[in-house]
Motif scaffolding. Structure first.
Motif, PDB file in Angstrom:
ATOM      1  N   GLY A  88      -5.339  -5.769  10.548  1.00 13.32           N
ATOM      2  CA  GLY A  88      -6.626  -5.997   9.874  1.00 13.32           C
ATOM      3  C   GLY A  88      -7.014  -7.441   9.777  1.00 13.32           C
ATOM      4  O   GLY A  88      -8.007  -7.764   9.109  1.00 13.32           O
ATOM      5  N   ALA A 146      -4.124  -0.077  -1.116  1.00  8.82           N
ATOM      6  CA  ALA A 146      -3.435   0.850  -0.206  1.00  8.82           C
ATOM      7  C   ALA A 146      -1.919   0.655  -0.300  1.00  8.82           C
ATOM      8  O   ALA A 146      -1.447  -0.411  -0.684  1.00  8.82           O
ATOM      9  N   GLU A 204      -9.752  -0.339  -1.262  1.00  6.21           N
ATOM     10  CA  GLU A 204      -8.831  -0.183  -0.146  1.00  6.21           C
ATOM     11  C   GLU A 204      -7.724  -1.229  -0.149  1.00  6.21           C
ATOM     12  O   GLU A 204      -6.730  -1.098   0.553  1.00  6.21           O
ATOM     13  N   SER A 220      -6.633   9.088   9.951  1.00  4.79           N
ATOM     14  CA  SER A 220      -6.486   7.632   9.831  1.00  4.79           C
ATOM     15  C   SER A 220      -5.851   7.305   8.495  1.00  4.79           C
ATOM     16  O   SER A 220      -5.834   8.127   7.571  1.00  4.79           O
ATOM     17  N   ILE A 250      -4.480  -0.879   9.902  1.00  6.39           N
ATOM     18  CA  ILE A 250      -5.319   0.308  10.084  1.00  6.39           C
ATOM     19  C   ILE A 250      -4.666   1.175  11.171  1.00  6.39           C
ATOM     20  O   ILE A 250      -4.402   0.696  12.278  1.00  6.39           O
ATOM     21  N   LEU A 261      -4.166  -6.258   6.046  1.00  3.56           N
ATOM     22  CA  LEU A 261      -4.517  -4.841   6.121  1.00  3.56           C
ATOM     23  C   LEU A 261      -4.084  -4.275   7.465  1.00  3.56           C
ATOM     24  O   LEU A 261      -4.313  -4.892   8.512  1.00  3.56           O
ATOM     25  N   ILE A 266     -14.182  -2.153   8.367  1.00  3.66           N
ATOM     26  CA  ILE A 266     -13.035  -1.230   8.431  1.00  3.66           C
ATOM     27  C   ILE A 266     -13.441   0.077   9.074  1.00  3.66           C
ATOM     28  O   ILE A 266     -12.708   0.634   9.916  1.00  3.66           O
ATOM     29  N   LEU A 320      -4.858   3.606   5.805  1.00  3.97           N
ATOM     30  CA  LEU A 320      -4.872   2.170   5.539  1.00  3.97           C
ATOM     31  C   LEU A 320      -3.614   1.806   4.767  1.00  3.97           C
ATOM     32  O   LEU A 320      -3.235   2.496   3.807  1.00  3.97           O
ATOM     33  N   ARG A 327      -1.052  -1.840   3.469  1.00  6.30           N
ATOM     34  CA  ARG A 327      -0.955  -3.275   3.325  1.00  6.30           C
ATOM     35  C   ARG A 327       0.402  -3.728   3.845  1.00  6.30           C
ATOM     36  O   ARG A 327       1.439  -3.141   3.539  1.00  6.30           O
ATOM     37  N   ILE A 339     -11.882   1.632  12.401  1.00  4.45           N
ATOM     38  CA  ILE A 339     -11.327   3.000  12.468  1.00  4.45           C
ATOM     39  C   ILE A 339     -12.007   3.806  13.558  1.00  4.45           C
ATOM     40  O   ILE A 339     -11.360   4.549  14.322  1.00  4.45           O
TER      41      ILE A 339
END
Length: 549
Positions: free
Chosen positions: A222, A161, A158, A188, A200, A198, A44, A190, A192, A48
């Protein structure tokens, strides 16, 4: 209460314990690897970082190529993003990256979204095609399902999120990272998606000469992170399955090398408990020498189980000897008791039929002798039968053999009858003849041997009692002046009920257990007793060796 043997099981408790101890750490390790928290966070963070770099490059390109420069004479002298050119530049720059890009104006309105072609009512939503590649088979899907099941309860922070929601008229304030970018910072976030994947997002400010003209926000699916994790989990499961299979096979082999021989020893011990190792009439297991072959010989293993096997074999061999000795002892007792009983029975029956008082008196004298002989036999037999138990319970103490012999010889000399041989003791002046044992039993040994020497010595003869330290042994020699012992009887005199008595001694005066008991006591103390003849002056010599303390 008798202990019942446990029923046989397909897998013994020992096998189950070995399997448990060998497989559980491996399964825990596999579960920890399936978690892959640090690896996920690294992926992740890398995603990012990549989006941050791309967003800054795109923002810089937009700030240079898609800006409408203000006219100094215009009422609004600030530069602005040109909508049409911004959309074209944004799409060209984002297309190779395969991410979604949105461009917000300085006031937060949405200028461009690469997910849509065109603007307004003519905008067409673009749905990305799934990546080309071979579809997963049933086995791979099963592995993925197991991996998801095992790692489902181990989701990292995470995965908590907030849920991403697609808004039809999105503005910058709907996304915290976009607002931060309009403030001049790269941010940034995160989230769902509805299907649990995920999302991003990274937003960077579009600037020209430090003036923030807008914000570009890149959003990546993600699923690439999940695909990488799934591939790693799949490899971990495959490796775990292979390692687990090898571990189970090795554990079963190890358990077999331990559990099977232990079960064999347990079954053999059960046979010994039942009665021995050979079957007699009616299926009854016999005792004695059959015990020696009941325990399997595993000494060739060279490990603790082999040592246990040898120890059990030695134990059963000793037990077999003891049982055989008990059988022989019982037979000898029956034989020795039968002789006076037969004589007693014959005398009583004859006395009942003989009218002559003189003959009856002689028969009654025989009866009294036989009763006295029976009493001596029963007393000696009782003492011999209790000897093992007493020696096993007695606590060994330091015994000064020199002091014991000196006192014993003085006492026997004091009570000796006229003409009876007297013992003469001599030992080292400084003593030092200390052994570990039971003083009363050692006294019994020396009294028996000296008493035998007195029986065979001529009137007014001398019995020499000498003691010395020889290496790690205390050695006592008792010499008499009698006729000696036949060479073929030097060992037989230690047998139970063996009697080699001097001429003229009344039959039945001794039971024949004295020397046998003496050897039993000496061997219980870790020593030896042996008989020999004195070649120089005649007579017998008894040599007793005991371990020095």
């Amino acid at each position: 209460m008798a202990v019942r043997p446990r029923p046989r099981r397909r897998f013994s408790p020992l096998t189950r314990r070995i399997l448990f101890l060998n497989t559980v750490p491996l399964l825990l390790l596999a579960a920890g690897v399936l978690y892959l928290d640090d690896f996920r966070r690294g992926l992740i963070a890398a995603e990012i970082q990549a989006l941050t770099t791309q967003s800054r490059i795109i923002a810089a390109a937009l700030g240079e190529a898609a800006v409408s420069v203000a006219d100094p004479d215009d009422d609004e002298p600030d530069d602005r993003l040109a909508p049409d050119s911004s959309r074209q530049v944004l799409r060209r720059l984002v297309e190779p990256a395969g991410v979604r890009a949105r461009l917000f104006d300085y006031d937060g309105t949405l200028l461009a979204d690469t997910r849509f072609l065109g603007t307004g009512s003519l905008a067409v939503e673009v749905e990305p095609l799934p990546p080309a590649g071979p579809s997963s088979g049933p086995a791979q899907r099963a592995v993925d399902a197991i991996a998801d099941l095992l790692s489902g309860g181990l989701a990292p922070a995470e995965y908590d999120a907030p849920i991403y929601r697609e808004r039809p008229d999105a503005v910058a304030r709907d996304y915290a990272e976009a607002l931060a970018a309009l403030g001049g910072e790269t941010a940034s976030a995160l989230r769902r998606t509805g299907d649990g994947a995920l999302a991003i997002s990274v937003a960077a400010p579009v600037q020209r000469f430090r003036q923030v003209l807008g914000a570009v926000m890149l959003t990546a699916d993600g699923r690439s992170v999940e695909a990488s994790l799934r591939a790693v989990r799949r490899d971990v499961l495959r490796l775990t399955a292979a390692t687990l299979a090898i571990t189970v096979l090795l554990s079963l082999y190890l358990a077999g090398t331990i559990a099977r021989p232990v079960r064999r020893l347990a079954r053999a011990a059960e046979r010994v408990r039942i009665g021995g190792g050979r079957t007699g009439i009616g299926g009854t297991l016999g005792a004695g020498s059959g015990l020696a072959t009941a325990i399997p010989d595993l000494g060739g293993r060279g490990d603790e189980i082999g040592d246990l096997s040898l120890s059990l074999r030695a134990m059963t061999e000793a037990l077999a000897k003891r049982l055989d000795a008990i059988d022989r002892f019982a037979a000898d007792v029956a034989h020795e008791l039968k002789n006076p009983l037969t004589s007693l029975k014959s005398a009583v029956e004859t006395a009942a039929r003989v009218p002559d008082p003189a003959v009856r008196e002689k028969l009654m004298a025989i009866v009294l002798d036989d009763v006295a002989r029976l009493d001596r036999l029963i007393t000696d037999i009782s003492g011999a039968s209790r000897l093992d138990a007493e020696l096993s319970r007695a606590e060994a103490e330091p015994v000064d053999v020199a002091e014991l012999l000196d006192g014993l010889c003085s006492a026997l000399t004091a009570v000796a009858k006229d003409g009876q041989a007297r013992p003469d003791y001599a030992g080292p002046p400084d003593g030092g003849l200390i052994v570990s044992g039971v003083a009363d039993r050692l006294t019994q040994v020396f009294r028996n041997v000296i008493g035998n020497a007195q029986s065979f010595s001529p009137p007014d003869g001398e019995i020499r009692v000498r003691a010395a330290r020889e290496g790690d042994r205390v050695v006592v020699r008792i010499d008499d002046q009698g006729p000696g012992i036949p060479e073929d009887k030097l060992e037989a005199i230690f047998d139970r009920f063996y009697s080699e008595r001097p001429a003229g001694e009344k039959f039945g005066t001794h039971s024949g257990l004295g020397l046998s008991i003496s050897r039993q006591i000496v061997e219980a103390h870790g020593g030896t007793i042996e008989a020999s003849n004195r070649l120089d002056s005649g007579g017998a010599r008894f040599t007793i060796r005991l371990p020095a303390a």
